[in-house]
Design a protein around this motif. Structure first.
Motif, mmCIF file in Angstrom:
data_model
loop_
_atom_site.group_PDB
_atom_site.id
_atom_site.type_symbol
_atom_site.label_atom_id
_atom_site.label_comp_id
_atom_site.label_asym_id
_atom_site.label_seq_id
_atom_site.Cartn_x
_atom_site.Cartn_y
_atom_site.Cartn_z
ATOM 1 N N PRO A 196 0.807 -1.226 0.000
ATOM 2 C CA PRO A 196 0.000 0.000 0.000
ATOM 3 C C PRO A 196 0.845 1.284 0.000
ATOM 4 O O PRO A 196 0.365 2.330 -0.434
ATOM 5 N N LEU A 197 2.081 1.225 0.517
ATOM 6 C CA LEU A 197 2.903 2.432 0.578
ATOM 7 C C LEU A 197 3.870 2.525 -0.602
ATOM 8 O O LEU A 197 4.746 3.386 -0.633
ATOM 9 N N GLY A 198 3.713 1.602 -1.558
ATOM 10 C CA GLY A 198 4.663 1.447 -2.652
ATOM 11 C C GLY A 198 5.153 2.735 -3.299
ATOM 12 O O GLY A 198 6.353 2.918 -3.489
ATOM 13 N N ASN A 199 4.210 3.660 -3.619
ATOM 14 C CA ASN A 199 4.659 4.841 -4.355
ATOM 15 C C ASN A 199 5.227 5.938 -3.462
ATOM 16 O O ASN A 199 5.622 6.988 -3.943
ATOM 17 N N LEU A 200 5.286 5.679 -2.132
ATOM 18 C CA LEU A 200 5.855 6.695 -1.234
ATOM 19 C C LEU A 200 7.343 6.488 -1.001
ATOM 20 O O LEU A 200 8.045 7.379 -0.531
ATOM 21 N N PHE A 201 7.834 5.275 -1.296
ATOM 22 C CA PHE A 201 9.245 4.996 -1.021
ATOM 23 C C PHE A 201 10.144 5.704 -2.027
ATOM 24 O O PHE A 201 9.779 5.869 -3.194
ATOM 25 N N GLY A 226 11.155 -6.346 11.344
ATOM 26 C CA GLY A 226 12.503 -6.040 10.869
ATOM 27 C C GLY A 226 12.833 -4.576 11.089
ATOM 28 O O GLY A 226 11.950 -3.729 11.098
ATOM 29 N N CYS A 227 14.129 -4.297 11.275
ATOM 30 C CA CYS A 227 14.585 -2.907 11.459
ATOM 31 C C CYS A 227 14.076 -2.019 10.342
ATOM 32 O O CYS A 227 13.699 -0.869 10.548
ATOM 33 N N GLY A 228 14.081 -2.580 9.133
ATOM 34 C CA GLY A 228 13.735 -1.789 7.964
ATOM 35 C C GLY A 228 12.262 -1.438 7.910
ATOM 36 O O GLY A 228 11.868 -0.540 7.162
ATOM 37 N N CYS A 229 11.442 -2.130 8.687
ATOM 38 C CA CYS A 229 9.998 -1.875 8.668
ATOM 39 C C CYS A 229 9.704 -0.463 9.154
ATOM 40 O O CYS A 229 9.203 0.375 8.414
ATOM 41 N N SER A 230 10.050 -0.181 10.435
ATOM 42 C CA SER A 230 9.756 1.152 10.967
ATOM 43 C C SER A 230 10.590 2.215 10.259
ATOM 44 O O SER A 230 10.113 3.319 10.005
ATOM 45 N N ALA A 231 11.845 1.870 9.910
ATOM 46 C CA ALA A 231 12.720 2.871 9.279
ATOM 47 C C ALA A 231 12.186 3.296 7.912
ATOM 48 O O ALA A 231 12.168 4.483 7.588
ATOM 49 N N SER A 232 11.734 2.312 7.118
ATOM 50 C CA SER A 232 11.268 2.678 5.776
ATOM 51 C C SER A 232 9.915 3.382 5.822
ATOM 52 O O SER A 232 9.640 4.261 4.997
ATOM 53 N N VAL A 233 9.073 3.024 6.790
ATOM 54 C CA VAL A 233 7.772 3.712 6.901
ATOM 55 C C VAL A 233 7.978 5.136 7.434
ATOM 56 O O VAL A 233 7.331 6.082 6.992
ATOM 57 N N LEU A 234 8.942 5.293 8.376
ATOM 58 C CA LEU A 234 9.276 6.643 8.857
ATOM 59 C C LEU A 234 9.700 7.516 7.679
ATOM 60 O O LEU A 234 9.229 8.648 7.527
ATOM 61 N N CYS A 235 10.596 6.957 6.858
ATOM 62 C CA CYS A 235 11.186 7.739 5.775
ATOM 63 C C CYS A 235 10.319 7.755 4.526
ATOM 64 O O CYS A 235 10.816 8.001 3.425
ATOM 65 N N SER A 236 9.062 7.430 4.662
ATOM 66 C CA SER A 236 8.145 7.561 3.528
ATOM 67 C C SER A 236 6.867 8.208 4.042
ATOM 68 O O SER A 236 6.777 9.431 4.132
ATOM 69 N N LEU A 237 5.933 7.383 4.487
ATOM 70 C CA LEU A 237 4.625 7.873 4.932
ATOM 71 C C LEU A 237 4.720 8.925 6.052
ATOM 72 O O LEU A 237 4.122 9.998 5.973
ATOM 73 N N ILE A 238 5.482 8.609 7.115
ATOM 74 C CA ILE A 238 5.444 9.454 8.310
ATOM 75 C C ILE A 238 6.069 10.824 8.046
ATOM 76 O O ILE A 238 5.460 11.869 8.293
ATOM 77 N N LEU A 239 7.311 10.823 7.535
ATOM 78 C CA LEU A 239 7.961 12.120 7.317
ATOM 79 C C LEU A 239 7.285 12.923 6.207
ATOM 80 O O LEU A 239 7.293 14.157 6.232
ATOM 81 N N LYS A 240 6.659 12.215 5.259
ATOM 82 C CA LYS A 240 5.931 12.931 4.217
ATOM 83 C C LYS A 240 4.745 13.676 4.826
ATOM 84 O O LYS A 240 4.516 14.851 4.537
#
Lengths: 118, 336, 147
Positions: B31-36, B278-292
Motif C-alpha cells: 500500500p505504501l509502494g509509491n511513497l518509497f 525487521g529494522c527496515g519496517c519502521s525505518a522505511s515507513v518513517l522515511c516515507s509515509l510518516i515524514l511525508k
C-alpha cells in the motif's frame, strides 16, 4: 487396493503430524525426530512391517519408516555378525536415503541459487 | 534537559534535514509502494549474497539521504546505524566506503529509535553539526539467520510476521529543516517471560506500552497531544495487546495508534499474516509515509516508537524468553 | 491492575487467531497421501519391469529424493509446503528438502563451512536420533539374544 491404502495411510500419518505442528510449539526438526524414534520402536515391536505390508509406500515413504529401516538393519547385522552389528546395521540400511539426499543435495548446491520468497 | 525517569526534552534545535527510503519488490507492491524513495526489484540489490544485498541497500540509503539533505559526505560527523545480522555486517560493509565515523548499534528492530535518540543527543550536546541515522533489514538474511534456509518448506503461523526488505536513513542537523526532534524516551528491557518467536508482536507489545506510558508521564501530557502514536512492527496481534495493556493503565489510544508493521503490507493480498517486522519496517515507513505527512503538515506531532525483540538463535535454543525494547522519539512538524 | 502481565501466556493465546486445524489436516492428508501414492506407483512400475521388491523400493526412494531436491532447487517445494504443511514434511521428500535447502542456502559461505557444515543443520538430528534409538533397541536385542 494397495494404492488406496498407500494414499490413506500416508495421508493419515501426515494429517496426524499436522496436529503437532498446529497445536504445539514444536519445531519441524523436533517433530521429524519424534517420528523417526517412534518408527524404530514400532519396528522393534514388529508393527511397522505389518503396516508396510498393508499400506506399501503409504508406510514406507513417511520419515518414521526411516527409524524402522535403521532398526531392521541393526537387527539383521546382529543376527549375522553379533555385537558389531549394533554399530554397523543402521548406516548400512539407511544408506540409500542418506546418501541420495546428500549427493543430490550437494549437486543442487552447485546448480541452484537461493531464491527470495514473495 | 532530562525529564522524569527516562526522557529528554531538547531545548536545542534538532532538525530533520533529509531522509531516504529504499525497499524491495514486495514492499514496493504494498500500500505504501509509491511513497518509497526507491524500489529495487532485484532481491540481491546487485550483490551476490543476502548479506551483501543488505550492505548495497545501506549504501544506497546513505547516498540518497545525504543528497536529500543537500549536504556532502564530509559534512556528516557521525553515522549511527545498525542491522539484524550477526556483528552488524550489513552496516559495516555498507558504510565503509563513505569514510564517515560510525557508531554501530544493535537494538533489534528498535534500532531506528535508538539511532535517532543517540543522534539527537550528540547534536544537542554540541558534538556534531550533522549526523546520519540509519537501519535496514533483508528478508533473505533474516530468514537465514533466525529461521530456515529460504528453500526449506515450512508453514508460517498466523502470528508470524514478514521481515521487511528495506531501510531508512535520516540526516539530522542543528540548522534548518522541515521537522524537529523535540524529545526522546529511552526504552528499558521489558520481559513478560514470553518465548514464542513466531509471535514477536506479543514479545514486544509490553515494551511498547512501557515506553509510551513513561513518555506520557515524563512529559506530563495526554496521548491526544500527539496526532499519531506510531509503533514499529507489533503487527495485528501486538497492536491488540498494546491497546489492551494501555487500556488497563487507563489510556485509550486506539484512535491515535498506527503500526508500521500493519501499514507496509496488505495482509489480505500479500499473505504476510500478522504483519511486517525487521529494522527496515519502521525505518522505511518513517522515511516515507510518516515524514511525508509531517513535511506536508498533515501531522504536527507524532510519537515514533520502534520496537525490538531481543533474542538470538542461541538464547532461543537455550530456552530463554524473548524480552522487548522500544525507543520513543517525538517528532514535530515545522510547518505553521 | 496488571492482570494481563500475570497471565500473559494465556492472555496472548486468547488474542492470537489460529488457523483452521481441520483445513490444514485436510491439506496435509491430500498432499502427503498423494506423495505416498506416487511412491507406490513407482514401486509397482519398477516391479513390472522386473526388479525385485527390495531394489524397486530402493529405486523409488532415490527417485523421490531426486525429484524433491529438484523441486527444492527450483523453489517449488517450499511453495507446496506452505499449502501442505506436514504433507510435505513427513515423507522422505521432506527429508530431501531439509538436506538440500541448507546446502543451496549456505553455498555462499564456501564448500567446507558453508555447504559441508550446514548440510545437516536441519536433517542431522533425524539421523543422530534415528541411529541412536536403533542402536539402543539393537543393544537390547543383542543382550536378549546372548542370554
Amino acid at each position: 487396493m494397495i494404492y488406496l491404502n498407500a494414499f490413506l495411510i500416508g495421508g493419515l500419518i501426515c494429517a496426524l503430524t499436522q496436529i503437532l505442528i498446529d497445536k504445539t510449539k514444536l519445531m519441524p526438526g523436533r517433530i521429524m525426530v519424534m517420528l523417526v524414534v517412534l518408527g524404530s520402536i514400532f519396528g522393534a515391536i514388529g508393527w511397522y512391517d505389518d503396516l508396510i505390508d498393508f499400506a506399501g509406500a503409504g508406510a514406507s515413504v513417511p520419515i518414521c519408516s526411516f527409524g524402522n529401516t535403521l532398526w531392521k538393519g541393526v537387527k539383521e547385522d546382529i543376527d549375522t555378525y553379533g555385537f558389531t552389528g549394533i554399530f554397523t546395521g543402521g548406516f548400512t540400511a539407511g544408506a540409500i536415503g542418506i546418501s541420495s539426499a546428500l549427493i543430490f543435495g550437494y549437486l543442487a548446491s552447485l546448480i541452484f541459487k537461493p531464491k527470495m520468497k514473495d | 534537559m532530562f525529564l522524569g525517569s527516562a526522557s529528554v526534552s531538547f531545548d536545542e534545535d534538532i532538525f530533520i534535514q533529509g531522509y531516504a527510503s529504499v525497499v524491495g519488490k514486495k514492499e514496493g507492491e504494498g500500500p505504501l509502494g509509491n511513497l518509497f524513495g526507491e524500489v529495487v526489484t532485484d532481491p540481491m540489490f546487485g550483490g551476490d549474497s543476502w548479506e551483501d544485498a543488505e550492505s548495497q541497500l545501506q549504501m544506497k540509503l546513505v547516498t540518497a539521504a545525504i543528497k536529500d539533505s543537500g549536504l556532502k559526505d564530509s559534512d556528516i560527523r557521525y553515522i549511527f546505524a545498525g542491522d539484524l545480522l550477526g556483528q552488524l555486517i550489513a552496516t559495516s560493509f555498507g558504510v565503509k566506503n563513505f569514510n564517515i565515523p560510525l557508531f554501530g548499534l544493535y537494538g533489534a528492530c528498535s534500532t531506528m529509535g535508538e539511532a535517532l535518540s543517540l543522534g539527537s543527543v550528540s547534536l544537542a550536546a554540541g558534538c556534531a553539526e550533522h549526523v546520519l541515522c540509519m537501519t535496514s533489514s533483508h528478508f533473505g538474511g533474516a530468514e537465514k539467520t533466525f529461521r530456515f534456509p529460504l528453500d526449506y518448506g515450512s508453514q508460517r503461523k498466523f502470528s508470524a510476521t514478514w521481515t521487511v526488505t528495506g531501510g531508512g536513513a535520516v540526516v539530522l542537523g542543528t540548522a534548518g529543516g522541515f521537522a524537529k526532534i523535540t524529545g526522546i524516551t529511552t526504552g528499558r528491557i521489558v520481559d513478560y517471560g514470553y518465548k514464542d518467536k513466531e509471535n514477536m508482536g506479543a514479545c514486544m507489545a509490553p515494551a511498547a506500552a512501557d515506553t509510551i506510558l513513561r513518555n506520557l508521564e515524563d512529559f506530563n501530557i495526554a496521548p491526544d497531544s500527539y496526532d499519531r502514536i506510531i509503533t514499529g512492527d507489533l503487527g495485528l496481534i501486538g497492536q491488540r495487546i498494546l491497546l489492551d495493556l494501555l487500556e488497563e493503565k487507563g489510556y485509550s489510544i486506539s484512535n491515535l495508534h498506527m503500526d508500521c508493521g500493519i501499514e507496509i503490507f496488505d495482509g489480505h493480498t500479500q499473505d504476510t499474516h500478522a504483519g511486517a517486522s525487521g529494522c527496515g519496517c519502521s525505518a522505511s515507513v518513517l522515511c516515507s509515509l510518516i515524514l511525508k505527512n509531517i513535511r506536508d503538515g498533515i501531522w504536527k506531532k507524532v510519537l515514533f516508537v520502534p520496537t525490538g525483540a531481543l533474542f538470538s538463535p542461541v538464547s532461543s535454543n537455550e530456552g530463554d524468553s524473548i524480552p522487548g525494547i522500544a525507543h520513543a522519539v517525538v517528532i514535530e512538524s515545522e510547518c505553521r | 491492575m496488571d492482570d494481563i502481565k500475570k497471565n500473559y501466556d494465556d492472555y496472548v493465546k486468547s488474542v492470537t487467531p489460529t488457523t483452521s486445524l481441520a483445513k490444514n489436516m485436510w491439506h496435509a492428508f491430500l498432499i502427503g497421501g498423494a506423495i505416498c501414492l506416487f511412491g507406490q506407483i513407482l514401486i509397482t512400475l519398477f516391479e513390472t519391469i522386473g526388479t525385485d521388491e527390495e531394489t524397486a523400493g530402493a529405486y523409488e526412494i532415490i527417485l523421490l529424493v531426486f525429484l524433491a531436491v529438484m523441486l527444492t532447487g527450483l523453489g517449488i517445494y517450499p511453495k507446496l509446503a506452505k499449502y501442505a504443511g506436514a504433507g510435505t514434511l513427513v515423507p522422505i521428500t521432506g527429508f530431501a528438502n531439509s538436506v538440500s535447502s541448507p546446502a543451496i542456502e549456505f553455498q555462499k559461505e564456501g564448500q567446507i563451512f558453508g555447504v559441508g557444515c550446514r548440510i545437516f543443520s536441519i536433517a542431522g538430528p533425524v539421523i543422530l536420533f534415528g541411529i541412536l534409538s536403533s542402536w539402543v533397541l539393537g543393544l537390547l536385542y543383542w543382550i536378549g539374544s546372548v542370554i
